[in-house]
Design an enzyme around this catalytic site. Structure first.
Site, short mmCIF file in Angstrom:
data_model
loop_
_atom_site.label_atom_id
_atom_site.label_comp_id
_atom_site.label_asym_id
_atom_site.label_seq_id
_atom_site.Cartn_x
_atom_site.Cartn_y
_atom_site.Cartn_z
N ILE A 154 -11.03 1.00 -5.43
CA ILE A 154 -10.61 -0.16 -4.63
C ILE A 154 -10.09 0.30 -3.27
CG2 ILE A 154 -8.98 -2.09 -4.49
CD1 ILE A 154 -9.15 -2.19 -7.63
N ASP A 173 -2.98 10.01 -1.53
CA ASP A 173 -3.41 9.98 -2.93
C ASP A 173 -2.95 11.27 -3.57
OD1 ASP A 173 -5.16 10.17 -5.38
OD2 ASP A 173 -6.00 8.34 -4.52
N CYS A 205 -2.83 2.26 -5.91
CA CYS A 205 -2.71 3.31 -6.93
C CYS A 205 -2.29 2.66 -8.25
CB CYS A 205 -1.68 4.35 -6.49
SG CYS A 205 -0.06 3.63 -6.20
N PRO A 206 -2.47 3.35 -9.37
CA PRO A 206 -2.05 2.76 -10.65
C PRO A 206 -0.53 2.79 -10.79
CG PRO A 206 -2.92 4.96 -10.99
CD PRO A 206 -3.07 4.68 -9.54
N THR A 232 -1.75 -5.43 -4.13
CA THR A 232 -2.73 -6.07 -5.03
C THR A 232 -2.95 -5.16 -6.25
OG1 THR A 232 -4.54 -5.05 -3.80
CG2 THR A 232 -4.00 -7.33 -3.23
N SER A 233 -2.01 -4.23 -6.48
CA SER A 233 -2.24 -3.27 -7.57
C SER A 233 -1.46 -3.65 -8.83
CB SER A 233 -1.93 -1.86 -7.10
OG SER A 233 -2.44 -0.96 -8.04
N ARG A 234 -0.19 -3.28 -8.89
CA ARG A 234 0.66 -3.66 -10.01
C ARG A 234 2.06 -3.97 -9.48
NH1 ARG A 234 -3.28 -4.52 -12.31
NH2 ARG A 234 -4.05 -3.73 -14.30
N GLU A 263 5.76 -10.59 -13.47
CA GLU A 263 4.73 -11.64 -13.46
C GLU A 263 4.35 -12.15 -14.84
OE1 GLU A 263 1.47 -9.43 -11.56
OE2 GLU A 263 0.39 -9.53 -13.46
N HIS A 295 -2.03 -12.86 -9.35
CA HIS A 295 -2.91 -11.83 -9.94
C HIS A 295 -4.34 -12.34 -10.02
CE1 HIS A 295 -2.58 -7.97 -12.48
NE2 HIS A 295 -3.82 -8.08 -12.03
P1 NAD Z 1 -8.99 4.17 -9.45
O1 NAD Z 1 -8.61 4.88 -10.70
O2 NAD Z 1 -10.41 4.21 -9.00
O3 NAD Z 1 -8.09 4.67 -8.23
C1 NAD Z 1 -6.71 4.88 -8.33
C2 NAD Z 1 -6.36 5.99 -7.34
O4 NAD Z 1 -4.93 6.15 -7.38
C3 NAD Z 1 -6.98 7.34 -7.69
O5 NAD Z 1 -7.62 7.89 -6.56
C4 NAD Z 1 -5.79 8.18 -8.13
O6 NAD Z 1 -5.95 9.56 -7.81
C5 NAD Z 1 -4.67 7.55 -7.33
N1 NAD Z 1 -3.35 7.88 -7.85
C6 NAD Z 1 -2.99 8.17 -9.12
N2 NAD Z 1 -1.68 8.46 -9.16
C7 NAD Z 1 -1.23 8.35 -7.89
C8 NAD Z 1 0.04 8.56 -7.30
N3 NAD Z 1 1.10 8.93 -8.03
N4 NAD Z 1 0.16 8.38 -5.97
C9 NAD Z 1 -0.92 8.03 -5.21
N5 NAD Z 1 -2.14 7.83 -5.72
C10 NAD Z 1 -2.29 8.00 -7.05
O7 NAD Z 1 -8.51 2.67 -9.66
P2 NAD Z 1 -9.00 1.38 -8.87
O8 NAD Z 1 -10.14 0.77 -9.61
O9 NAD Z 1 -9.13 1.71 -7.44
O10 NAD Z 1 -7.75 0.42 -9.10
C11 NAD Z 1 -6.50 0.70 -8.50
C12 NAD Z 1 -5.44 -0.20 -9.11
O11 NAD Z 1 -5.72 -1.56 -8.75
C13 NAD Z 1 -5.44 -0.22 -10.64
O12 NAD Z 1 -4.64 0.83 -11.16
C14 NAD Z 1 -4.84 -1.56 -10.95
O13 NAD Z 1 -3.45 -1.41 -11.11
C15 NAD Z 1 -5.11 -2.39 -9.71
N6 NAD Z 1 -6.00 -3.54 -9.96
C16 NAD Z 1 -5.55 -4.78 -9.62
C17 NAD Z 1 -6.38 -5.89 -9.82
C18 NAD Z 1 -5.94 -7.28 -9.45
O14 NAD Z 1 -6.58 -8.26 -9.87
N7 NAD Z 1 -4.89 -7.45 -8.67
C19 NAD Z 1 -7.64 -5.71 -10.38
C20 NAD Z 1 -8.07 -4.42 -10.68
C21 NAD Z 1 -7.25 -3.33 -10.47
#
Ligand code: NAD
Length: 344
Positions: A154, A173, A205-206, A232-234, A263, A295
């Protein structure tokens, strides 16, 4: 194969029924979320299908195992709601690693544009035939610096969108991506520099122990005055109370939140006509410079279809072959490189 499907919404049924049709899978849809109180509904099922606000903690895992449920199939990419350490060796956890990074990245940009061009205000004003431009001044994204935390699927799509707007990207990252850095356009840096130099910060990031409250009072102090926070992550990546205080003190210029720490008590449900018990959420929503969506970043037709297709194929593949390429594994670090059941 009998599947107990928790936290069902009408749009889930449409996409899952489509991909389950004619296959060896029967789905029972439950509206309730999976948690310690509802886990017994899974009795008689081979697998449970859960979403982001279902709770799969140690007690739920123990009970699922007692009930003979062998698989937890997440219909999401994130899995912070599952106690992966505890699940290891007890129950198999499958997920949908990618369904549409475009859905989330485009929603992030939609929120940002809405905020900086005051579209949320304009929509309400013109419906009331108020054509005044007072207070509607925005700013160009072109030439601004955006800090992107997390350059996975993302984050990388979001960076491309930002580059299309002529923005400069500071990326952070834990595991930087090869080939992403691009001179002045995209530069990897540490978190401190990203906080100090970014006009806008977007989180991709997660949620892990490392990233819990990544945005808190201390990190916000380092930010530029007027910084825009985009999440938009968590939800728990941001300390919501610290964010609220920073908005009140005018340190944060705006916030766009598709996720919120607490949430699970509210999102996805209709609470209009109720008094919201969460004072921080209510106060955030009351701010003219805060936009909250519940969300919904994932919610596109393409994403829903991909989620259903991958989840059904994960489950059927697992029961047919005893393994699944999308199994999460605590031992090898829950990564996409895990070739699954082999780590159990
Ligand atoms: P992904 O696994 O492809 O990418 C996550 C990135 O975060 C990776 O490059 C990883 O190396 C990096 N990361 C891990 N730990 C880290 C840290 N401590 N500091 C910095 N970076 C770190 O995941 P993605 O598909 O890109 O999704 C990212 C996040 O988006 C998911 O974890 C999820 O929480 C969130 N998400 C939200 C929605 C929504 O509807 N709002 C939908 C899908 C995903």
């Amino acid at each position: 194969m009998r599947l107990a499907f928790f936290d069902t919404k009408p749009y889930d049924k449409a996409s899952f029924n489509k991909y389950a049709e004619g296959k060896d899978i029967t789905i029972k849809y439950f509206e309730t979320k999976l948690n310690e109180d509802t886990v017994d509904l899974a009795s008689g099922y081979d697998a449970v299908c859960v979403f982001v606000n279902d709770i799969v903690n140690a007690k739920v895992i123990d009970r699922l195992v007692e009930l003979g449920v062998g698989v937890v199939a997440l219909r999401s990419a994130g899995f912070n709601n599952v106690d992966m350490k505890y699940a290891y060796g007890k129950i198999h956890v499958l997920r949908v690693p990618a369904y549409s990074p475009y859905a989330v990245a485009e929603h992030a940009m939609a929120l940002l544009l809405t905020s900086v061009r005051r579209i949320h205000k304009a929509y309400i004003r013109t419906r009331d035939f108020n054509f005044s431009l007072q207070g509607m001044t925005g700013f160009d994204l072109h030439g601004k610096t955006i800090g992107v935390v997390g350059t996975g699927r993302i984050g990388r799509v979001f960076i491309n969108i930002c580059l299309g707007f002529g923005m400069k990207v500071l990326a952070y990252d834990k595991y930087p991506a090869n080939g992403l850095a691009d001179g002045d356009r995209v530069r990897y840096t540490d978190l401190d520099e990203l906080m100090e130099k970014s006009d806008i910060i977007s989180l991709h990031c997660p949620l892990t122990e490392d990233t819990y409250h990544l945005i808190d009072e201390k990190s916000l102090e380092k930010c530029k005055k007027g910084v825009i926070i985009l999440n938009t992550s968590r939800g728990a990546l941001v300390d919501a109370e610290a964010l609220l205080n920073a908005i009140k003190s005018r340190k944060v210029g705006a916030a766009c939140l598709d996720v919120y720490e607490e949430e699970s008590d509210f999102f996805f449900e209709d609470y209009s006509g109720h008094i919201l018990d969460d004072d921080i959420l209510a106060r955030l929503i009351s701010m003219p410079n805060v936009i909250v969506s519940s969300h919904q970043a994932f919610l596109t037709e393409e994403a829903l279809m991909n989620i259903a297709e991958t989840t059904i194929s994960n489950i059927l593949g697992f029961f047919a072959n005893g393994e699944c390429p999308n199994e999460l594994c605590y031992r090898c670090g829950n990564t996409e490189d895990c070739k699954t059941g082999k780590c159990f």
